[in-house]
Design an enzyme around this catalytic site. Structure first.
Site, PDB file in Angstrom:
ATOM      1  N   CYS A  64       0.373   4.808   1.963  1.00  0.00           N
ATOM      2  CA  CYS A  64      -0.513   4.938   2.979  1.00  0.00           C
ATOM      3  C   CYS A  64      -0.306   5.825   3.969  1.00  0.00           C
ATOM      4  O   CYS A  64       0.982   5.897   4.388  1.00  0.00           O
ATOM      5  CB  CYS A  64      -0.569   3.181   3.418  1.00  0.00           C
ATOM      6  SG  CYS A  64      -2.137   3.170   4.703  1.00  0.00           S
ATOM      7  N   GLY A  83       0.037  -0.793  16.235  1.00  0.00           N
ATOM      8  CA  GLY A  83       0.810  -2.234  15.992  1.00  0.00           C
ATOM      9  C   GLY A  83      -0.167  -3.293  16.432  1.00  0.00           C
ATOM     10  O   GLY A  83      -0.500  -3.141  17.482  1.00  0.00           O
ATOM     11  N   ASP A 129       0.932  -1.252  -0.133  1.00  0.00           N
ATOM     12  CA  ASP A 129      -0.146   0.012   0.162  1.00  0.00           C
ATOM     13  C   ASP A 129       0.667   1.156   0.184  1.00  0.00           C
ATOM     14  O   ASP A 129       1.042   1.876   0.907  1.00  0.00           O
ATOM     15  CB  ASP A 129      -1.050   0.108   1.367  1.00  0.00           C
ATOM     16  CG  ASP A 129      -2.119   1.159   1.048  1.00  0.00           C
ATOM     17  OD1 ASP A 129      -2.019   1.807   0.011  1.00  0.00           O
ATOM     18  OD2 ASP A 129      -2.992   1.062   2.072  1.00  0.00           O
ATOM     19  N   HIS A 139       3.783   4.382  13.379  1.00  0.00           N
ATOM     20  CA  HIS A 139       2.555   4.830  12.610  1.00  0.00           C
ATOM     21  C   HIS A 139       1.179   4.581  13.256  1.00  0.00           C
ATOM     22  O   HIS A 139       0.168   4.858  12.816  1.00  0.00           O
ATOM     23  CB  HIS A 139       2.525   4.227  11.244  1.00  0.00           C
ATOM     24  CG  HIS A 139       2.170   2.818  10.998  1.00  0.00           C
ATOM     25  ND1 HIS A 139       2.351   1.801  12.047  1.00  0.00           N
ATOM     26  CD2 HIS A 139       1.183   2.310  10.309  1.00  0.00           C
ATOM     27  CE1 HIS A 139       1.825   0.714  11.671  1.00  0.00           C
ATOM     28  NE2 HIS A 139       1.094   0.997  10.613  1.00  0.00           N
ATOM     29  N   ASN A 164      -7.466  -1.779   7.964  1.00  0.00           N
ATOM     30  CA  ASN A 164      -7.136  -1.064   9.012  1.00  0.00           C
ATOM     31  C   ASN A 164      -7.298   0.321   8.499  1.00  0.00           C
ATOM     32  O   ASN A 164      -7.362   1.331   9.489  1.00  0.00           O
ATOM     33  CB  ASN A 164      -5.980  -1.249   9.635  1.00  0.00           C
ATOM     34  CG  ASN A 164      -4.758  -0.795   8.886  1.00  0.00           C
ATOM     35  OD1 ASN A 164      -4.787  -0.394   7.741  1.00  0.00           O
ATOM     36  ND2 ASN A 164      -3.532  -0.507   9.405  1.00  0.00           N
TER      37      ASN A 164
END
Length: 397
Positions: free
Chosen positions: A77, A329, A74, A326, A162
């Site tokens: 992202c 997790g 991705d 980010h 997500n």
């Protein structure tokens, strides 16, 4: 915490996580990355967990090389956030209508728009850059050119997994809009194409993990990948920008009397490559599940669909290559979460939040993620918290 240094074959592994708490499969991936001839540094974020080739939550600095699997499928992202002039007192008691209006305006999951969204309908949108993005589509890999119409219709859509779109409130009651998405199908197909190409190259045949195949500078394969990589990163940026514009339109219509205004957007990638300079070296820095956190730079670190989001400001820690986590997790795989939890568990863990509570999103249950407070504590030397946001609406694909 400060980082823990674990020995690596070519470079040490700097970990903003307790090595003993990281699953062995992820630790092996980190050791594998540290063997690459081109690697100059490896920083591991507190949300680290097993990924394809390289862990999610890792920052890999290489000289003259980039690993497409370490960027992830991705490409680009990331997240965007904006504070509005609304307060919690402006929100209705029943938020289901507002969630429905959002889902009607922004396709989720496999959905896409009936036709490409015209950004000209949004006041102040950067038309020039948007038109240039599509003008350069002819220059991407032949393998994905037939996807142009789908890519155009997916621009301004959420996707699944997500990815999410939320309304949240901060400690003083201000309402925020936050969303998380990437380069959709076209980014994945570009990534898959280039990962396949990299794995055929002769210099990658002796690597400890085939998924760590790299492109090296001054080769046509690297030039082609960089072209497509940076195009997909820009696509992801515009995808989020159009979604945010659509979301603002919904908010303006639903709260006409309030005459809602919006502060400047905060936006950050967390699966991407950047050209940066450290210790006198020009490096290609891959952040896979990590944000840039240079001194004074704003970032967004979400928890899960039941545990809120942090707006942060970077502290510019060069030992971490100016990076931070980010998100929280995952602490268990999607399949493990589906086996362990039910829709009733999801409803309990998202009590008070207007969101999907069905079996289709059980793999996104908050308990499948690490505690976000712990993750934030482990990176106190990477970022400072500007605001903690709590969800009131969470839209999932």
């Amino acid at each position: 915490m400060s980082y823990v240094e674990v020995p690596g074959a070519k470079v040490p592994i700097r970990m903003w996580a307790d090595p003993g708490s990281v699953e062995e499969s992820a630790m092996q991936q980190l050791r594998n990355v540290a063997t690459l001839p081109w690697v100059e540094g490896l920083a591991v974020m507190p949300d680290v967990h097993y990924g394809k080739g390289a862990t999610v939550g890792s920052v890999i600095a290489m000289r003259g090389a980039v690993c497409p699997a370490a960027v992830g499928v991705d490409i680009g992202c990331g997240m965007s956030a904006v504070r509005t002039s609304l307060t919690a007192n402006d929100l209705p008691g029943d938020l289901s209508r507002l969630r429905t209006r959002i889902e009607q305006a922004i396709p989720v999951g496999r959905g896409m728009h009936d036709e490409m969204v015209d950004p000209g309908r949004f006041h102040g949108f950067a038309l020039t850059g948007f038109e240039d993005l599509w003008a350069r589509f002819d220059g991407v890999a032949e393998a994905v050119k037939f996807r142009q119409e789908r890519a155009a219709r997916q621009m301004g859509t959420l996707g699944g997994g997500n990815h999410h779109l939320e309304l949240l409130t901060d400690s003083v009651g201000s309402v925020w809009l936050v969303l998380h998405s990437g380069s959709r199908g076209v980014g994945k197909e570009l990534a898959d194409h280039h990962i396949g190409v990299a794995q055929t190259l002769s210099h990658n045949q002796g690597l400890v993990d085939h998924d760590l195949a790299v492109f090296v500078s001054d080769t046509p394969e690297m030039a082609a990948y960089r072209n497509d990589l940076f195009w997909a990163q820009e696509y992801a940026k515009y995808n989020r920008a159009i979604m945010m514009a659509l979301l603002k339109s919904v908010i303006r219509k639903e709260f006409k009397k309030a005459k809602v205004t919006f502060e400047p957007e905060i936006s950050c990638h967390h699966n991407y490559v950047a050209e940066e300079r450290y210790e006198g070296m020009d490096l290609l820095v891959t952040r896979k599940g990590a944000i840039r956190a240079g001194g004074g730079e704003y970032g967004i670190i979400p928890g899960s669909m039941g545990t809120g989001t942090y707006i942060v400001k970077g502290l510019g820690n060069e030992k971490a290559f100016n990076s931070a986590s980010h998100g929280a997790g995952r602490r268990m795989s999607r399949n493990a979460a589906k086996r362990r939890f039910t829709a009733l568990d999801l409803a309990e863990q998202t009590r008070g939040i207007e969101c999907r509570k069905d079996s289709g999103v059980v793999d996104e249950i908050p308990a499948a993620y690490k505690p976000i407070e712990q993750v934030m504590e482990q990176q106190r030397d990477l970022v400072e918290v500007v605001a903690k946001l709590e969800q009131v609406i969470c839209v999932k694909g």
